[in-house]
Design a protein around this motif. Structure first.
Motif: not given
Ligand SMILES: C[C@H](c1ccccc1)n1cc(-c2ncnc(N)c2C#N)cn1
Length: 295
Positions: A100-105
């Motif tokens: 998934v092209p998201v940095e899940c912070v």
């Protein structure tokens, strides 16, 4: 870098290889500070952080599946046999996912880019926060502050949840990622706090299996993917000391190093005592969290 393996990608600290239909995630002993990868390595850092990731994956298995097949070199495919000694303890054989092209912070404390936005707008990734928060403030409820991955060398771009849902084109996935990120971070924050370490924030990467199952990927909850603060030195209202990198930062910004962080010159090599003190901090973080002696 291990020549002879099918190299796919490299981050500042880790290298990714294709092994058959799977992936091999290898953690080096490199350390970064002030956005530079230092010329000095920290002995065993890659092994300590890989073993810490594996421990966290075990602690979180009831919340979310992960991408690791094994971290035991004796279970690696035969083609890796020539590299056993080099890989031992610092490599995870993982399932190849559709990332998934998201940095899940997730943030449990306000600092860094989250604090910067708050000081400007009273929000974090567009979400209003209570008034009166300062650097290092503990947030009653952890917040999800996603970022879209940037090109190598650039900083990720913080986005609102709505922007993320729009840019991934899948609002349902965005909601699931938020829930999972916050649930996993909250569990980890509680575990760490009980052992004297504040996990101020962390970055998760997720991917999907062919059937669509969402899986926790990459490394998790290490001092490279998270801010680790010593609980007994927490004082909101100032920059908190880093559990693992403070010795490096202090020496690099001291007259002894002869280096100026504002210059465009790369930092000098670290003195052996700073290297060894930093290694000891990684060992201490591992042993405090897992209760297992690092060998
Ligand atoms: C950002 C990270 C990275 C790590 C190390 C070095 C360079 C990049 N990365 C992880 C994947 C990846 N792709 C497919 N399946 C997976 N299981 C994973 C994982 N983990 C792609 N990139």
């Amino acid at each position: 870098m291990i020549t002879g393996l099918n190299h796919l990608a490299s981050g500042k600290i880790r290298d990714l290889y294709a092994v058959g239909g799977d992936l091999l995630l290898v953690a080096s002993d490199r350390i970064s500070a002030y956005d530079y990868v230092l010329e000095s390595e920290i002995p065993d850092k890659g092994r300590i952080l890989t073993q810490l990731s594996m421990w966290w994956f075990g602690q979180l298995a009831d919340l979310v599946p992960n991408h690791v097949l094994t971290a035991d070199v004796d279970e690696f495919p035969a083609e890796l046999a020539p590299y056993k000694d080099e890989l031992r303890g610092r490599a995870m054989l993982c399932r190849r996912l559709a990332m998934v092209p998201v940095e899940c912070v997730a943030r449990g404390y306000l600092t860094g880019s989250g604090l910067a936005e708050y000081e400007k707008n009273g929000t974090a990734n567009g979400v209003p926060l209570p008034a009166g928060l300062v650097d290092g403030s503990r947030l009653d409820r952890p917040i999800f502050t996603p970022a879209m991955k940037a090109e190598v060398g650039a900083h990720d771009e913080n986005v609102t949840f709505e922007e993320m849902a729009e840019r991934t084109g899948d609002p349902e996935l965005a909601a699931r990622l938020k829930d999972l990120t916050l649930a996993v971070y909250s569990r980890a924050r509680d575990i760490a706090e009980g052992r004297g370490i504040l996990l101020a924030d962390t970055k998760f990467e997720f991917g999907r299996l062919p059937g669509g199952t969402l899986v926790l990927a990459d490394e998790v909850l290490t001092p490279d993917s998270s801010r680790f603060w010593p609980a007994d030195q927490w004082h909101p209202g100032r920059a908190q000391p880093s559990f693992d990198k403070q010795y490096v930062r202090d020496w690099l910004t001291s007259p002894a190093s002869g280096w100026d962080p504002r210059s465009d010159t790369p930092p000098p090599a670290l003195p052996e005592e700073v290297v060894q003190a930093t290694r000891a901090r990684y060992v201490e973080a591992y042993e405090r969290l897992t209760g297992v002696k690092f060998v």
